[in-house]
Design an enzyme around this catalytic site. Sequence first.
Site, PDB file in Angstrom:
ATOM      1  CB  SER A  73      -0.882  -0.011   1.257  1.00 44.50           C
ATOM      2  OG  SER A  73      -1.517   1.223   1.478  1.00 44.50           O
ATOM      3  CE1 TYR A  87      -4.727  -1.951   5.123  1.00 46.63           C
ATOM      4  CE2 TYR A  87      -3.216  -0.139   4.658  1.00 46.63           C
ATOM      5  CZ  TYR A  87      -4.093  -1.112   4.214  1.00 46.63           C
ATOM      6  OH  TYR A  87      -4.322  -1.253   2.868  1.00 46.63           O
TER       7      TYR A  87
END
Length: 304
Positions: free
Chosen positions: A185, A198
């Site tokens: 990401s 995350y």
Amino acid sequence: MSTDEFDLTVPELTADDLLVLEDPRFGPESVAVVTGAASGIGRATAVALAANGLTVVGGDVDEKGLDETAALAADVGADGEVVPVPTDLTDDADVESMVEAAAAEGELRYVANIAGIQHIASIPDFPVETYDLLLDVMLRAPFLVAKHAMAHIRETSDSAEQSSAGGRKSSTSGDGVGAIANMSSVHGHYATTDKVAYITAKHGLNGLTRSIAAEGEGSLRGFSVSVGYVLTPLMVDQIEDTARERGITEREVVEDVMLGQARTKEMMTPAEVANLFVFGFSSHASHLNGGDLLFDGGFTTTYE
């Protein structure tokens, strides 16, 4: 449509959305594992790989969603098939069984570790059990999948005379070629507030990717895919919730909160992300090893 309204319709995946490449290893005898295959990016990737002729073992806890993914592959006319294998990525035995099921389908060459979850909270308020769950799903499980899959990918170098399950035999057996790809990401490149688990997982995945490349001896590659915000059903829910919580429009959430740094002012589709995995697995990407496919509209590389 007014300036405050925003189209949050998740695009329906069609055959025209999918990148299909000519590749000597893209056939039904070659098997790919895709985690998180019941929805979103995982579903699109499973269908895209099936459209390229691969046999795809889709792992997810959502059995109904997996069946829908398999049906979608058939609906778009995929030459390959999606084989649903219900899998709890927090269960070590389930993970091993998923990989073994994939190996039983043919020559296991490719892995796409895509499954992910999200929780928003500051570090002082972040529940430890939720932190552990996110790390288990998004970092520990990819390691475990790689641990079990690498042996099977390497074994293809010893299987030139062996037929795979169902009598299928690959014309490219004996090369030990494959790749393990991890869904990273923009949050694997930098940090923002309230996403500690995350961000930690995505940074860790980058290290796992490089470790796979270091141990892959050139033929077994590791790479990651990093994107910004993707228009999935889960993302739509997050946008709507954020708009209500902050008292702003959905357009402001997307363009200012989510895409404020990006130069491309629209979210990616799941199919666009899936196509990156297709390219990365193909022979066209033979020099992509330990690296990252960063498609983020300038999110991490530009600023005002």
